[in-house]
Design an enzyme around this catalytic site. Structure first.
Site, short mmCIF file in Angstrom:
data_model
loop_
_atom_site.label_atom_id
_atom_site.label_comp_id
_atom_site.label_asym_id
_atom_site.label_seq_id
_atom_site.Cartn_x
_atom_site.Cartn_y
_atom_site.Cartn_z
N ASP A 34 -63.52 7.72 18.68
CA ASP A 34 -63.26 6.28 18.74
C ASP A 34 -64.13 5.52 17.76
OD1 ASP A 34 -62.67 3.71 19.55
OD2 ASP A 34 -63.59 3.88 21.53
N ASP B 158 -60.60 -1.41 26.01
CA ASP B 158 -62.04 -1.50 25.79
C ASP B 158 -62.67 -2.60 26.63
OD1 ASP B 158 -62.70 0.43 23.68
OD2 ASP B 158 -61.31 -0.74 22.44
#
Ligand code: DX5
Ligand code: ZN
Length: 226
Positions: free
Chosen positions: A175, A35
């Site tokens: 997600d 991320d």
């Protein structure tokens, strides 16, 4: 492959002091989810291309890079250079989405577009034919450990319809707030790549948590057939 459920542990939730061990602990997964947060598109800052090179040395799994940045057109090449295997940018941010996807493909990598929970699925209409994966956010991006937003089921259903109407079958990654508790339901609604941050790295046995997510996800594949 398309009936598989793939697991992508998010190292945002890992213990950075022991990153090598954390990566090794999820070697039974299918991807590592990386991320990237810039403190502008999202209210948090994580890591950039430098740490990605380190992560690539610590795992044999393909790395799935999720760029939560305001300027993907300017920075995406840095992540290709650092070894991103799947590269995701947000629909809300790209100036020239087809150009980014083209360049990712020319470098032999897979390209994905992400949408926030508040972004219409129809915003993918013009790009869906060119994508290897779509990432559906099920929380507002920025942090691990947030609560799953129930509207995501509608997003997944609409995305499945959009893919059908275009006769394409990109991977569909989900997600945010995913755990064995909702894995079956999100897969039944269309997802086949499950990101797990806190559900994997806060569990006492990370490899077992990966297997639990996969097992529950596969139940969702069965539900699709009913
Ligand atoms: C959120 C990130 C996620 C996050 C997932 O902005 O994109 O990948 O790390 O963490 P969990 O699974 O704990 O919601
Ligand atoms: Zn992510």
């Amino acid at each position: 492959m398309l009936n598989d459920v793939l697991i992508s542990p998010s190292i945002l939730a890992a213990d950075f002091l022991h990153l090598e061990d954390e990566l090794a602990s999820v070697s039974n997964a299918d991807f590592i989810h990386y991320d990237v947060m810039d403190g502008d598109f999202v209210p948090n800052i994580s890591f950039g291309p430098g740490i990605l090179r380190t992560v690539k040395r610590g795992t044999d799994l393909p790395v799935d890079v999720h760029m939560m940045v305001s300027n993907p057109d300017e920075v995406f090449r840095d992540y290709l250079d650092a070894g991103a295997d799947v590269l995701t940018f947000h629909a809300e941010t790209a100036k020239h989405a087809h150009r980014i996807v083209d360049e990712i493909h020319k470098r032999g990598r897979r390209a994905a577009v992400a949408i926030n929970p508040g972004t219409a699925v129809s915003s993918l209409e013009a790009i869906i034919d060119y994508l290897d994966m779509v990432l559906v956010m099920s929380v507002n991006p920025g942090f691990s450990g947030q609560k799953f937003i129930e509207h995501t089921y509608n997003q997944l259903t609409q995305l499945t319809k959009l893919c059908r109407s275009h006769s394409v079958r990109p991977m569909i990654e989900i997600d945010g707030g995913i755990s064995p508790k909702n894995a079956a339901q999100v897969v039944a609604a269309g997802a086949n790549v499950l990101v797990g941050g806190s559900a994997v790295f806060d569990a006492p046995d990370h490899a077992q948590a990966v297997e639990d997510m996969r097992r529950c996800g596969l139940m969702g594949m069965e539900l699709r057939r009913l």
